[in-house]
Motif scaffolding. Structure first.
Motif, PDB file in Angstrom:
ATOM      1  N   ALA A 232      49.600  41.850  53.385  1.00 33.15           N
ATOM      2  CA  ALA A 232      48.995  42.402  52.174  1.00 33.15           C
ATOM      3  C   ALA A 232      48.933  41.337  51.093  1.00 33.15           C
ATOM      4  CB  ALA A 232      49.836  43.577  51.671  1.00 33.15           C
ATOM      5  N   SER A 233      48.029  41.566  50.146  1.00 29.76           N
ATOM      6  CA  SER A 233      47.988  40.690  48.965  1.00 29.76           C
ATOM      7  C   SER A 233      49.029  41.202  47.958  1.00 29.76           C
ATOM      8  CB  SER A 233      46.603  40.722  48.326  1.00 29.76           C
ATOM      9  OG  SER A 233      46.414  41.985  47.702  1.00 29.76           O
ATOM     10  N   ARG A 234      49.335  40.357  46.996  1.00 26.84           N
ATOM     11  CA  ARG A 234      50.306  40.779  45.979  1.00 26.84           C
ATOM     12  C   ARG A 234      49.741  41.919  45.130  1.00 26.84           C
ATOM     13  NH1 ARG A 234      53.768  36.893  41.994  1.00 26.84           N
ATOM     14  NH2 ARG A 234      53.313  37.957  40.049  1.00 26.84           N
ATOM     15  N   GLN A 250      52.167  32.764  48.038  1.00 31.95           N
ATOM     16  CA  GLN A 250      53.106  31.875  47.353  1.00 31.95           C
ATOM     17  C   GLN A 250      54.429  32.555  47.048  1.00 31.95           C
ATOM     18  OE1 GLN A 250      51.255  30.076  43.918  1.00 31.95           O
ATOM     19  NE2 GLN A 250      53.219  29.629  43.013  1.00 31.95           N
ATOM     20  N   THR A 251      54.380  33.805  46.618  1.00 33.46           N
ATOM     21  CA  THR A 251      55.619  34.529  46.314  1.00 33.46           C
ATOM     22  C   THR A 251      55.903  35.598  47.372  1.00 33.46           C
ATOM     23  OG1 THR A 251      54.257  35.804  44.776  1.00 33.46           O
ATOM     24  CG2 THR A 251      55.709  34.155  43.826  1.00 33.46           C
ATOM     25  N   GLY A 252      55.240  35.442  48.507  1.00 27.23           N
ATOM     26  CA  GLY A 252      55.486  36.333  49.639  1.00 27.23           C
ATOM     27  C   GLY A 252      55.824  35.493  50.848  1.00 27.23           C
ATOM     28  N   ILE A 265      40.316  41.131  50.412  1.00 22.51           N
ATOM     29  CA  ILE A 265      41.192  40.183  49.699  1.00 22.51           C
ATOM     30  C   ILE A 265      40.294  39.097  49.104  1.00 22.51           C
ATOM     31  CG2 ILE A 265      42.981  38.410  50.022  1.00 22.51           C
ATOM     32  CD1 ILE A 265      44.304  40.251  52.052  1.00 22.51           C
ATOM     33  N   SER A 266      40.466  38.823  47.792  1.00 26.07           N
ATOM     34  CA  SER A 266      39.525  37.906  47.132  1.00 26.07           C
ATOM     35  C   SER A 266      39.727  36.453  47.546  1.00 26.07           C
ATOM     36  CB  SER A 266      39.662  38.031  45.610  1.00 26.07           C
ATOM     37  OG  SER A 266      40.991  37.722  45.215  1.00 26.07           O
ATOM     38  N   GLY A 267      40.986  36.075  47.894  1.00 25.90           N
ATOM     39  CA  GLY A 267      41.250  34.684  48.278  1.00 25.90           C
ATOM     40  C   GLY A 267      41.757  33.852  47.108  1.00 25.90           C
ATOM     41  N   VAL A 284      36.600  39.969  55.341  1.00 23.76           N
ATOM     42  CA  VAL A 284      35.653  41.066  55.104  1.00 23.76           C
ATOM     43  C   VAL A 284      35.700  41.370  53.615  1.00 23.76           C
ATOM     44  CG1 VAL A 284      35.052  43.456  55.646  1.00 23.76           C
ATOM     45  CG2 VAL A 284      36.119  42.007  57.406  1.00 23.76           C
ATOM     46  N   ASN A 285      34.567  41.249  52.936  1.00 26.72           N
ATOM     47  CA  ASN A 285      34.558  41.451  51.489  1.00 26.72           C
ATOM     48  C   ASN A 285      33.157  41.872  51.053  1.00 26.72           C
ATOM     49  OD1 ASN A 285      34.700  40.908  48.535  1.00 26.72           O
ATOM     50  ND2 ASN A 285      36.665  39.978  49.094  1.00 26.72           N
ATOM     51  N   THR A 286      33.084  42.769  50.104  1.00 20.99           N
ATOM     52  CA  THR A 286      31.766  43.236  49.626  1.00 20.99           C
ATOM     53  C   THR A 286      31.063  42.164  48.790  1.00 20.99           C
ATOM     54  OG1 THR A 286      33.043  44.313  47.880  1.00 20.99           O
ATOM     55  CG2 THR A 286      32.144  45.746  49.600  1.00 20.99           C
TER      56      THR A 286
HETATM   57  P1  FAD Z   1      41.536  41.066  43.924  1.00 21.20           P
HETATM   58  O1  FAD Z   1      41.611  39.661  43.521  1.00 21.20           O
HETATM   59  O2  FAD Z   1      41.299  42.094  42.888  1.00 21.20           O
HETATM   60  O3  FAD Z   1      40.390  41.153  45.017  1.00 21.20           O
HETATM   61  C1  FAD Z   1      39.946  42.313  45.617  1.00 21.20           C
HETATM   62  C2  FAD Z   1      38.772  41.926  46.498  1.00 21.20           C
HETATM   63  O4  FAD Z   1      38.346  43.046  47.241  1.00 21.20           O
HETATM   64  C3  FAD Z   1      37.559  41.417  45.714  1.00 21.20           C
HETATM   65  O5  FAD Z   1      37.178  40.140  46.252  1.00 21.20           O
HETATM   66  C4  FAD Z   1      36.476  42.470  45.976  1.00 21.20           C
HETATM   67  O6  FAD Z   1      35.178  41.908  46.067  1.00 21.20           O
HETATM   68  C5  FAD Z   1      36.919  43.047  47.302  1.00 21.20           C
HETATM   69  N1  FAD Z   1      36.511  44.436  47.548  1.00 21.20           N
HETATM   70  C6  FAD Z   1      36.481  45.483  46.683  1.00 21.20           C
HETATM   71  N2  FAD Z   1      36.144  46.625  47.339  1.00 21.20           N
HETATM   72  C7  FAD Z   1      35.958  46.278  48.643  1.00 21.20           C
HETATM   73  C8  FAD Z   1      35.618  47.011  49.804  1.00 21.20           C
HETATM   74  N3  FAD Z   1      35.428  48.345  49.770  1.00 21.20           N
HETATM   75  N4  FAD Z   1      35.504  46.333  50.979  1.00 21.20           N
HETATM   76  C9  FAD Z   1      35.704  44.995  51.022  1.00 21.20           C
HETATM   77  N5  FAD Z   1      36.028  44.248  49.947  1.00 21.20           N
HETATM   78  C10 FAD Z   1      36.180  44.884  48.779  1.00 21.20           C
HETATM   79  N6  FAD Z   1      48.844  36.975  45.461  1.00 21.20           N
HETATM   80  C11 FAD Z   1      49.105  37.120  46.763  1.00 21.20           C
HETATM   81  O7  FAD Z   1      48.333  37.700  47.516  1.00 21.20           O
HETATM   82  N7  FAD Z   1      50.287  36.631  47.283  1.00 21.20           N
HETATM   83  C12 FAD Z   1      51.196  35.986  46.531  1.00 21.20           C
HETATM   84  O8  FAD Z   1      52.243  35.590  47.054  1.00 21.20           O
HETATM   85  C13 FAD Z   1      50.918  35.797  45.140  1.00 21.20           C
HETATM   86  N8  FAD Z   1      51.781  35.126  44.361  1.00 21.20           N
HETATM   87  C14 FAD Z   1      51.431  34.924  43.033  1.00 21.20           C
HETATM   88  C15 FAD Z   1      52.272  34.129  42.229  1.00 21.20           C
HETATM   89  C16 FAD Z   1      51.933  33.905  40.910  1.00 21.20           C
HETATM   90  C17 FAD Z   1      52.843  33.053  40.082  1.00 21.20           C
HETATM   91  C18 FAD Z   1      50.744  34.454  40.383  1.00 21.20           C
HETATM   92  C19 FAD Z   1      50.360  34.189  38.953  1.00 21.20           C
HETATM   93  C20 FAD Z   1      49.923  35.227  41.159  1.00 21.20           C
HETATM   94  C21 FAD Z   1      50.251  35.481  42.493  1.00 21.20           C
HETATM   95  N9  FAD Z   1      49.440  36.248  43.318  1.00 21.20           N
HETATM   96  C22 FAD Z   1      49.702  36.344  44.637  1.00 21.20           C
HETATM   97  C23 FAD Z   1      48.306  37.044  42.766  1.00 21.20           C
HETATM   98  C24 FAD Z   1      46.952  36.408  42.986  1.00 21.20           C
HETATM   99  O9  FAD Z   1      46.647  35.536  41.912  1.00 21.20           O
HETATM  100  C25 FAD Z   1      45.861  37.506  43.059  1.00 21.20           C
HETATM  101  O10 FAD Z   1      45.916  38.292  41.895  1.00 21.20           O
HETATM  102  C26 FAD Z   1      45.974  38.427  44.270  1.00 21.20           C
HETATM  103  O11 FAD Z   1      46.107  37.678  45.446  1.00 21.20           O
HETATM  104  C27 FAD Z   1      44.717  39.293  44.342  1.00 21.20           C
HETATM  105  O12 FAD Z   1      44.869  40.251  45.327  1.00 21.20           O
HETATM  106  P2  FAD Z   1      43.576  40.922  45.975  1.00 21.20           P
HETATM  107  O13 FAD Z   1      42.755  39.868  46.649  1.00 21.20           O
HETATM  108  O14 FAD Z   1      44.032  42.093  46.778  1.00 21.20           O
HETATM  109  O15 FAD Z   1      42.827  41.531  44.689  1.00 21.20           O
END
Ligand code: FAD
Length: 320
Positions: A232-234, A250-252, A265-267, A284-286
């Motif tokens: 999972a993402s954070r 990084q923190t996982g 996951i946005s990456g 997989v991302n929209t």
């Molecule tokens: P978002 O960035 O919000 O992305 C969601 C994505 O889903 C978007 O790209 C969107 O286009 C897509 N989407 C939306 N709906 C759909 C759908 N129905 N089907 C397909 N795609 C869809 N993050 C980590 O993951 N791991 C870590 O260890 C970690 N450590 C961190 C440490 C620090 C010090 C900091 C500051 C941040 C850390 N983060 C970490 C957070 C990181 O910066 C991001 O905020 C996080 O990874 C975003 O998670 P996400 O991709 O789920 O969410």
């Protein structure tokens, strides 16, 4: 040729950890035909290490190491190495390995090189390769002394073939009260039928886009079809959709599977830090402009709730 190369052997409920078998591959490359010794501390079957392709198994048994604590285990590993002649010490970059390795290095007065993902031998000299700055740069490190402590990222190297039946030698290490600064009262192991995240060959991860805890069911569908671990993402963890133990980044946890499927996951760089060394990344991302597509080998622009069930069906058909 190095002096004896030591490998700290880690165990889980299934026996000798896969990561330890991978660390043995590195140890044999460094030893170049020389001795590789396994170090077993506390519970854990030394016979499993004796048959894993080592020259000797050193065991440290004492009440102080019946349950894992980093301080006592570090003393045990360092004590075994000192008793048999200091050499390079290799440890898996697991949760326990990350904790215990710097303490072993400090006790032995050796350099510490963490999270190695590759290596080369150059005229008998070893060069370690490791990602830094959350994977933005790659550092090549050559130890300036013959002995050092290194942690090896899980799944970065192949399993050692194993074999043989090495002698098992108990080593006495004297512990005192100061060696255990904490007391482990109990240990509650989480039971899961899925592979351990850091050692899994296949991982399917979900982002915050799953929308609610039940949203992870589609992630699990693909994971079940593949026999994969769930990551999972954070953002998904922070939203309370899944437990922190699944967080990659990084923190996982740092993972390096054969296949990493990122669903919604946005990456972000902090997520990539934990999975960018995966051998094949499918995203997989929209959003066609999501940064994850720059790191992915294969990308699908689409809604995870439509793509994931279809993917699971196709995987099942392909495996049938
Ligand atoms: P978002 O960035 O919000 O992305 C969601 C994505 O889903 C978007 O790209 C969107 O286009 C897509 N989407 C939306 N709906 C759909 C759908 N129905 N089907 C397909 N795609 C869809 N993050 C980590 O993951 N791991 C870590 O260890 C970690 N450590 C961190 C440490 C620090 C010090 C900091 C500051 C941040 C850390 N983060 C970490 C957070 C990181 O910066 C991001 O905020 C996080 O990874 C975003 O998670 P996400 O991709 O789920 O969410």
């Amino acid at each position: 040729m190095a002096s004896t190369v030591y490998v700290y052997a880690e165990f889980d409920a299934k026996g000798l950890r896969k990561t330890t078998r991978q660390v043995l591959t590195v140890a044999h490359r460094i030893a170049a035909g020389g001795k590789v010794a396994g170090v077993v501390v506390g519970p854990g079957d030394p016979a499993l290490v004796a048959g894993a392709g080592v020259s000797e198994v050193l065991t440290v048994q004492a009440p102080a190491v019946e349950k894992y604590t980093a301080c006592a285990y570090a003393k045990a590993i360092a004590g075994a190495v000192q008793a048999c002649g200091v050499g390079p010490v290799l440890i898996g970059c697991t949760s326990a390995g990350k904790e215990v390795a710097p303490m072993v290095a400090q006790r032995l007065g050796l350099a510490m090189i963490p999270d190695v993902t590759d290596m080369k031998m150059d005229g008998g000299e070893v060069e370690f390769i490791r990602p830094i700055y959350a994977g933005k740069a790659i550092r090549h490190v050559r130890p300036t002394e013959g002995n050092y402590v290194v942690t090896i990222r899980p799944n970065a190297f192949p399993d050692h073939a194993g074999g043989g039946s090495a002698p098992i030698r108990p080593v006495a290490v004297a512990f005192d009260a100061a060696d255990n600064r904490v007391t482990v009262k109990s240990l509650e192991a989480k039971v899961s039928t899925r592979p351990e995240l850091t050692e899994a060959e296949y991982i399917v991860s979900g982002g915050v886009a799953v929308g609610k805890p039940e949203g992870f069911k589609v992630v699990e569908q693909v994971a079940d079809a593949l026999g994969a671990a769930v990551g999972a993402s954070r953002a998904a963890v922070n939203a309370g959709y899944i437990d922190h133990s699944h967080q990659v980044g990084q923190t996982g946890k740092t993972v390096s599977p054969q296949l990493y499927i990122a669903l919604g996951i946005s990456g972000a760089i902090q997520h990539l830090a934990g999975m960018s060394t995966s051998k094949c990344i499918v995203a997989v991302n929209t959003d066609a402009d999501a940064p994850i597509f720059k790191s992915a080998h294969y990308g699908i622009v689409g809604d995870l709730f439509e793509v994931a069930p279809a993917l699971a069906e196709e995987i099942k058909k392909a495996k049938a």
